[in-house]
Design an enzyme around this catalytic site. Sequence first.
Site, short mmCIF file in Angstrom:
data_model
loop_
_atom_site.label_atom_id
_atom_site.label_comp_id
_atom_site.label_asym_id
_atom_site.label_seq_id
_atom_site.Cartn_x
_atom_site.Cartn_y
_atom_site.Cartn_z
N HIS A 96 24.28 87.74 48.84
CA HIS A 96 23.48 88.50 49.82
C HIS A 96 22.06 87.93 49.89
O HIS A 96 21.50 87.55 48.87
CB HIS A 96 23.45 89.99 49.44
CG HIS A 96 22.88 90.83 50.53
ND1 HIS A 96 21.52 90.94 50.74
CD2 HIS A 96 23.47 91.56 51.51
CE1 HIS A 96 21.30 91.72 51.79
NE2 HIS A 96 22.47 92.11 52.28
N GLU A 152 24.35 87.21 58.37
CA GLU A 152 23.23 88.15 58.38
C GLU A 152 21.91 87.38 58.52
O GLU A 152 21.33 86.95 57.51
CB GLU A 152 23.21 88.97 57.09
CG GLU A 152 24.49 89.74 56.84
CD GLU A 152 24.27 90.88 55.86
OE1 GLU A 152 24.41 92.03 56.28
OE2 GLU A 152 23.93 90.62 54.70
P1 PGA Z 1 20.58 96.50 57.44
O1 PGA Z 1 21.14 95.66 56.20
O2 PGA Z 1 21.77 97.10 58.15
O3 PGA Z 1 19.71 97.57 56.81
O4 PGA Z 1 19.82 95.59 58.30
C1 PGA Z 1 22.29 94.87 56.31
C2 PGA Z 1 22.58 94.17 55.00
O5 PGA Z 1 21.62 93.78 54.31
O6 PGA Z 1 23.73 94.01 54.59
#
Ligand code: PGA
Length: 225
Positions: A96, A152
Amino acid sequence: MKNLIIGANWKSNKTKNEAKEWLDRFYNFSPREGLEVIVFPPFTLLDYVSSVIRVNDLPLKVGAQNLSSGVNGLSLTGEVALEQIGEFSDYVLLGHSERRKYLNEDENQISMKVEKVIDLEAQGKKIEPILCVSSVQGVNSLTKQGMIIAYEPLEAIGTGNPASPQDVAKIVSEIKGIVRGARVLYGGSVKPENVVDYLSTDIDGFLIGGASLDPDEFINILKNV
Ligand code: PGA
């Protein structure tokens, strides 16, 4: 309707009481067919959350947010090993961006973690890894055929500025072009109001942070897809 994987990434949030309140909301709500809903609690709640789900037959799966790379086969203070995670989880998040950015997790460590998951699979026990990347370059050597990849972009995580559906569509198709059979999730400021915008892309699901903490907001996302 699309088959989708929807993850609730609680990050370092929730006490046991708060987790109970969240799970209570799922006694009267069933996601539609074709949705795989995975809760990613912190390690302290993996046992509790998975027991509540099992005992009450709730329509949820459990995943861990990280695992120990077990550098050189060592047991490492403060880390949690794959075998321990496997008692409670079907999935594990790897790499992540918050771990990469704030905890200096690097490609080498992440690839050790991917290897661990692959080794476990060779022993006949399966925990499905979800590799988090913030760009197409992140996919490279870490991926294996059919892997679940969460795209992401950094500027979209926790900022309220989600990537545009056009950008997501482009990246999803690039990732699928590199990793055969990949299923690609999008994460970054997904909310009940914007989740539908992505459904016309070739996306396979979503990883949701902030909007997964309130069960009603999360359920609204599940209702909208
Ligand atoms: P968020 O986070 O939905 O708060 O933007 C997503 C993630 O970090 O998996």
